[in-house]
Design a protein around this motif. Structure first.
Motif, PDB file in Angstrom:
ATOM      1  N   ASP A  89     -14.205 -96.901  87.324  1.00 27.24           N
ATOM      2  CA  ASP A  89     -13.616 -97.001  88.649  1.00 27.24           C
ATOM      3  C   ASP A  89     -13.197 -98.448  88.893  1.00 27.24           C
ATOM      4  O   ASP A  89     -13.346 -99.308  88.024  1.00 27.24           O
ATOM      5  N   TYR A  90     -12.702 -98.738  90.083  1.00 28.48           N
ATOM      6  CA  TYR A  90     -12.163-100.071  90.344  1.00 28.48           C
ATOM      7  C   TYR A  90     -13.252-101.120  90.562  1.00 28.48           C
ATOM      8  O   TYR A  90     -12.957-102.305  90.687  1.00 28.48           O
ATOM      9  N   GLU A  91     -14.500-100.697  90.588  1.00 33.48           N
ATOM     10  CA  GLU A  91     -15.599-101.658  90.639  1.00 33.48           C
ATOM     11  C   GLU A  91     -16.189-101.879  89.257  1.00 33.48           C
ATOM     12  O   GLU A  91     -17.184-102.586  89.105  1.00 33.48           O
ATOM     13  N   GLY A  92     -15.573-101.244  88.232  1.00 32.40           N
ATOM     14  CA  GLY A  92     -16.025-101.429  86.863  1.00 32.40           C
ATOM     15  C   GLY A  92     -17.123-100.480  86.422  1.00 32.40           C
ATOM     16  O   GLY A  92     -17.649-100.611  85.313  1.00 32.40           O
ATOM     17  N   LYS A  93     -17.511 -99.496  87.256  1.00 27.79           N
ATOM     18  CA  LYS A  93     -18.557 -98.551  86.882  1.00 27.79           C
ATOM     19  C   LYS A  93     -17.970 -97.467  85.988  1.00 27.79           C
ATOM     20  O   LYS A  93     -16.928 -96.898  86.293  1.00 27.79           O
ATOM     21  N   PRO A  94     -18.637 -97.152  84.844  1.00 31.64           N
ATOM     22  CA  PRO A  94     -18.108 -96.149  83.919  1.00 31.64           C
ATOM     23  C   PRO A  94     -17.936 -94.788  84.582  1.00 31.64           C
ATOM     24  O   PRO A  94     -18.735 -94.392  85.440  1.00 31.64           O
ATOM     25  N   VAL A  95     -16.909 -94.072  84.165  1.00 31.75           N
ATOM     26  CA  VAL A  95     -16.632 -92.725  84.667  1.00 31.75           C
ATOM     27  C   VAL A  95     -16.336 -91.830  83.475  1.00 31.75           C
ATOM     28  O   VAL A  95     -15.530 -92.187  82.608  1.00 31.75           O
ATOM     29  N   ALA A  96     -16.991 -90.676  83.418  1.00 38.12           N
ATOM     30  CA  ALA A  96     -16.715 -89.697  82.369  1.00 38.12           C
ATOM     31  C   ALA A  96     -15.569 -88.802  82.826  1.00 38.12           C
ATOM     32  O   ALA A  96     -15.645 -88.174  83.884  1.00 38.12           O
ATOM     33  N   THR A  97     -14.499 -88.765  82.033  1.00 35.65           N
ATOM     34  CA  THR A  97     -13.335 -87.974  82.433  1.00 35.65           C
ATOM     35  C   THR A  97     -12.459 -87.688  81.223  1.00 35.65           C
ATOM     36  O   THR A  97     -12.646 -88.256  80.143  1.00 35.65           O
ATOM     37  N   LYS A  98     -11.495 -86.805  81.417  1.00 37.23           N
ATOM     38  CA  LYS A  98     -10.564 -86.437  80.349  1.00 37.23           C
ATOM     39  C   LYS A  98      -9.341 -87.356  80.420  1.00 37.23           C
ATOM     40  O   LYS A  98      -8.816 -87.632  81.502  1.00 37.23           O
ATOM     41  N   VAL A  99      -8.901 -87.834  79.258  1.00 38.71           N
ATOM     42  CA  VAL A  99      -7.754 -88.742  79.177  1.00 38.71           C
ATOM     43  C   VAL A  99      -6.766 -88.203  78.146  1.00 38.71           C
ATOM     44  O   VAL A  99      -7.148 -87.912  77.010  1.00 38.71           O
ATOM     45  N   ALA A 100      -5.530 -88.059  78.541  1.00 36.21           N
ATOM     46  CA  ALA A 100      -4.474 -87.683  77.600  1.00 36.21           C
ATOM     47  C   ALA A 100      -3.849 -88.948  77.023  1.00 36.21           C
ATOM     48  O   ALA A 100      -3.690 -89.953  77.734  1.00 36.21           O
ATOM     49  N   LEU A 101      -3.502 -88.918  75.745  1.00 33.01           N
ATOM     50  CA  LEU A 101      -2.868 -90.053  75.080  1.00 33.01           C
ATOM     51  C   LEU A 101      -1.456 -89.643  74.671  1.00 33.01           C
ATOM     52  O   LEU A 101      -1.233 -88.542  74.166  1.00 33.01           O
ATOM     53  N   ARG A 102      -0.533 -90.542  74.881  1.00 36.37           N
ATOM     54  CA  ARG A 102       0.862 -90.304  74.519  1.00 36.37           C
ATOM     55  C   ARG A 102       1.352 -91.480  73.693  1.00 36.37           C
ATOM     56  O   ARG A 102       1.187 -92.639  74.085  1.00 36.37           O
ATOM     57  N   PHE A 103       1.940 -91.171  72.537  1.00 39.68           N
ATOM     58  CA  PHE A 103       2.441 -92.205  71.634  1.00 39.68           C
ATOM     59  C   PHE A 103       3.967 -92.193  71.688  1.00 39.68           C
ATOM     60  O   PHE A 103       4.601 -91.172  71.397  1.00 39.68           O
ATOM     61  N   VAL A 104       4.531 -93.317  72.069  1.00 40.80           N
ATOM     62  CA  VAL A 104       5.968 -93.401  72.332  1.00 40.80           C
ATOM     63  C   VAL A 104       6.601 -94.431  71.403  1.00 40.80           C
ATOM     64  O   VAL A 104       6.182 -95.598  71.372  1.00 40.80           O
ATOM     65  N   LYS A 105       7.588 -94.000  70.646  1.00 41.71           N
ATOM     66  CA  LYS A 105       8.325 -94.912  69.771  1.00 41.71           C
ATOM     67  C   LYS A 105       9.432 -95.575  70.584  1.00 41.71           C
ATOM     68  O   LYS A 105      10.212 -94.914  71.267  1.00 41.71           O
ATOM     69  N   ARG A 106       9.498 -96.887  70.479  1.00 43.61           N
ATOM     70  CA  ARG A 106      10.501 -97.668  71.208  1.00 43.61           C
ATOM     71  C   ARG A 106      11.546 -98.190  70.225  1.00 43.61           C
ATOM     72  O   ARG A 106      11.212 -98.895  69.274  1.00 43.61           O
ATOM     73  N   GLU A 107      12.796 -97.810  70.449  1.00 49.82           N
ATOM     74  CA  GLU A 107      13.894 -98.255  69.602  1.00 49.82           C
ATOM     75  C   GLU A 107      14.978 -98.857  70.487  1.00 49.82           C
ATOM     76  O   GLU A 107      15.146 -98.478  71.645  1.00 49.82           O
ATOM     77  N   TRP A 108      15.718 -99.776  69.905  1.00 49.71           N
ATOM     78  CA  TRP A 108      16.789-100.451  70.634  1.00 49.71           C
ATOM     79  C   TRP A 108      18.121-100.106  69.981  1.00 49.71           C
ATOM     80  O   TRP A 108      18.391-100.476  68.848  1.00 49.71           O
ATOM     81  N   ASP A 109      18.943 -99.343  70.707  1.00 46.72           N
ATOM     82  CA  ASP A 109      20.253 -98.963  70.195  1.00 46.72           C
ATOM     83  C   ASP A 109      21.243-100.112  70.409  1.00 46.72           C
ATOM     84  O   ASP A 109      21.349-100.658  71.518  1.00 46.72           O
ATOM     85  N   ARG A 110      21.946-100.466  69.344  1.00 45.92           N
ATOM     86  CA  ARG A 110      22.922-101.551  69.446  1.00 45.92           C
ATOM     87  C   ARG A 110      24.252-101.005  69.947  1.00 45.92           C
ATOM     88  O   ARG A 110      24.819-100.067  69.391  1.00 45.92           O
ATOM     89  N   ILE A 111      24.755-101.600  71.005  1.00 44.91           N
ATOM     90  CA  ILE A 111      26.014-101.172  71.615  1.00 44.91           C
ATOM     91  C   ILE A 111      27.020-102.304  71.467  1.00 44.91           C
ATOM     92  O   ILE A 111      26.776-103.431  71.908  1.00 44.91           O
ATOM     93  N   GLU A 112      28.128-102.010  70.830  1.00 49.31           N
ATOM     94  CA  GLU A 112      29.157-103.033  70.639  1.00 49.31           C
ATOM     95  C   GLU A 112      29.970-103.208  71.917  1.00 49.31           C
ATOM     96  O   GLU A 112      30.382-102.249  72.552  1.00 49.31           O
ATOM     97  N   LYS A 113      30.180-104.448  72.283  1.00 50.31           N
ATOM     98  CA  LYS A 113      30.973-104.796  73.457  1.00 50.31           C
ATOM     99  C   LYS A 113      32.131-105.679  73.002  1.00 50.31           C
ATOM    100  O   LYS A 113      31.919-106.786  72.520  1.00 50.31           O
ATOM    101  N   ALA A 114      33.337-105.153  73.128  1.00 43.72           N
ATOM    102  CA  ALA A 114      34.502-105.917  72.693  1.00 43.72           C
ATOM    103  C   ALA A 114      34.742-107.098  73.628  1.00 43.72           C
ATOM    104  O   ALA A 114      34.644-106.978  74.846  1.00 43.72           O
TER     105      ALA A 114
END
Length: 253
Positions: A89-114
């Motif tokens: 919690d926000y006071e730092g006390k442990p809490v038992a709970t369910k947590v979902a994890l999501r793994f996200v790949k970050r890519e940078w598409d190159r866009i040509e600008k004339a």
């Protein structure tokens, strides 16, 4: 940021006090952080002397915070990375709970600008995020859980922790991982600065006797590298040839 949210005037009572009511705005669903709010009060007395006071508080998105840390920052595709998840919690006390994890790949598409003058073309990079994996853990009464992750793709992977409270998902950033393959392959434009060399150490710090593994992401394949280690002066010098668009450099400490 430092944006003005609300302003107004109020009159102090005979006891020198006034109560201010403020409704904390609902955060945007895309925001993955809590907000600090600062109240500034300027009081002017009869002699036009102004006194200023400040106070602050945090506007939270939920009752529980989830953290995730990896045992390394650099991994090879197919290797196992241990992720430690903590909830409190926000006071730092442990809490038992369910947590979902999501793994996200970050890519940078190159866009040509004339260039309108026709002298040369320029490039801009636009971020593209793709979910590549997901998982779930339940933390114990100490608010801790472990998750073993095996990356099936190369590139820059962000880890998100997701809590569900009252039917609402609360997403937080939970660390990152840089992944290369055994042939030192590297995802095309996996970094917004794909035209330069980037060095990523596998840990934050090392003890004497350890060997640091540093991933070098390169602008092209088969580059010849000059590698130095330095303190007040140059300690070691060597050359190496990269087989792909990345190279793993080992540095004995």
């Amino acid at each position: 940021g430092n944006d003005m949210v609300k302003e107004g005037e109020a009159k102090l009572g005979k006891d020198g006090k006034v109560n201010i009511e403020f409704t904390v705005p609902q955060p945007d669903e895309k925001n993955s952080a809590d907000f600090n709010y600062r109240l500034e009060a300027m009081v002017t007395d009869a002699s036009r002397r102004e006194i200023e006071g400040k106070g602050s508080f945090v506007g939270v998105r939920g009752n529980v915070v989830a953290f995730a840390t990896t045992d390394r920052y650099v991994s090879i595709q197919g290797e196992q990375t241990k992720i430690k998840v903590k909830t409190a919690d926000y006071e730092g006390k442990p809490v038992a709970t369910k947590v979902a994890l999501r793994f996200v790949k970050r890519e940078w598409d190159r866009i040509e600008k004339a260039n309108p003058e026709g002298k040369w073309d320029r490039y801009e990079y636009k971020l593209r995020e793709t979910e590549v994996d997901k998982g779930e853990v339940t933390t114990n009464v100490q608010g801790e859980a472990d998750y073993n992750y095996i990356a099936n793709t190369t590139g820059s992977i962000n880890i998100e922790t997701i809590l569900t409270e009252n039917g609402k998902q609360i997403v937080s950033h939970g660390g990152y991982l840089w992944v290369t393959d055994k042939n030192s392959g590297w995802g095309e434009y996996a970094s917004p600065d794909a035209t330069s060399i980037k060095l990523i150490a596998d840990k934050k710090s090392y003890r004497p006797g350890e060997t640091a593994k540093v991933l070098a992401t390169l602008p092209n394949e088969g580059a010849h590298l000059l590698v130095t280690t330095e303190l007040e002066n140059i300690k070691t010098v060597r050359t190496m040839k990269a087989s792909g668009r990345a190279a793993m450099i080992e540095v004995p400490i």
